[in-house]
Structures are given as structure tokens and as C-alpha cells.
Design a protein around this motif. Sequence first.
Motif, PDB file in Angstrom:
ATOM      1  N   LEU A 119       0.940  -1.142  -0.076  1.00  7.73           N
ATOM      2  CA  LEU A 119      -0.008   0.276   0.019  1.00  7.73           C
ATOM      3  C   LEU A 119       0.869   1.343   0.051  1.00  7.73           C
TER       4      LEU A 119
ATOM      5  N   LYS B 263       1.920   2.049  -3.436  1.00  8.38           N
ATOM      6  CA  LYS B 263       0.717   2.478  -4.193  1.00  8.38           C
ATOM      7  C   LYS B 263       0.453   4.063  -3.994  1.00  8.38           C
ATOM      8  N   LEU B 264       0.693   4.458  -2.844  1.00 11.24           N
ATOM      9  CA  LEU B 264       0.434   5.872  -2.383  1.00 11.24           C
ATOM     10  C   LEU B 264       1.554   6.574  -2.997  1.00 11.24           C
TER      11      LEU B 264
ATOM     12  N   LEU C  36      -6.985   4.554   5.086  1.00 11.72           N
ATOM     13  CA  LEU C  36      -7.054   3.240   4.227  1.00 11.72           C
ATOM     14  C   LEU C  36      -6.831   1.890   5.018  1.00 11.72           C
TER      15      LEU C  36
ATOM     16  N   GLU D 209      -6.892   2.193  -7.484  1.00 11.50           N
ATOM     17  CA  GLU D 209      -5.639   1.742  -7.386  1.00 11.50           C
ATOM     18  C   GLU D 209      -5.150   0.687  -6.341  1.00 11.50           C
ATOM     19  N   THR D 210      -5.830   0.932  -5.076  1.00 17.00           N
ATOM     20  CA  THR D 210      -5.631   0.183  -3.959  1.00 17.00           C
ATOM     21  C   THR D 210      -6.717  -0.893  -3.700  1.00 17.00           C
TER      22      THR D 210
END
Length: 122
Positions: free
Chosen positions: A22, A25-26, A57, A96-97
Motif C-alpha cells: 500500500l 501504491k500511495l 485506508l 489503484e488500492t
Amino acid sequence: MDAKLKERLEILVAGDLLTEELKNKLESLLTDFEASYQVELNNDNAAMLVTHLPMALMRIKRGEAVEDLNEAVLTELKAEEFYTDCLDFIEKIEVETGIEIPEGEKNYLVLHFCNLIKQQRG
């Protein structure tokens, strides 16, 4: 995104408050935000966002409830010039997540992103 913000994300990973996947991705999403809106994210202007976003998240992944903004703030937020753009960006984060962000949390995140754009263009 400056080194201090990346370090902030690393600290969250080290504290088991954020997964490495994660985090990656962030970082990519926030870099995309910078490019799309000509905003330079640094520790001074984005520290709160770079802490709030991953924590939010992870709360969502754990199924924890989130309160919404109060009506007056929400009404003002929806009148912001970049409200729709920022809401679209939050939806990109969801894609995306793979994490569906509840409406209340979306509003807080949109507030952060709108404020960043306004600060840079002020």
C-alpha cells in the motif's frame, strides 16, 4: 514528494500501520497527484495528508467506522473549484488500492487535496 514524506510512510510501515504494498501504491498516486495538479508535496504542506491517507485506508480495511464532515464544512467544500477533480482523484485511489472509501472519509480526503491545490495556487 519530498524525502521527509517518504520517511513518514516508511515509519508507518515499520510500525505495522501500513503495508509495504500500500505504501508503494500511495507513493505512486501522490506523485501522480503532484504532476496532475502542479502541486509539490512536502513535509510542510502535506504531512497531515500523508499521515491521514494511509491511516484512513488501513482503518477502512479493518472495517472501522468513519464520521463525516459537518454539514456546513461539507457545503463549503462542495463549492470549491477543485472539488470534482479531487473527488475523481479519490476514486482513482480506490481503483489503484482496491479499497472502497466510505463517503465520510472521501470528504475528509477531498478537503486535504483541495487545500493543497489552493495553497499552491493561492
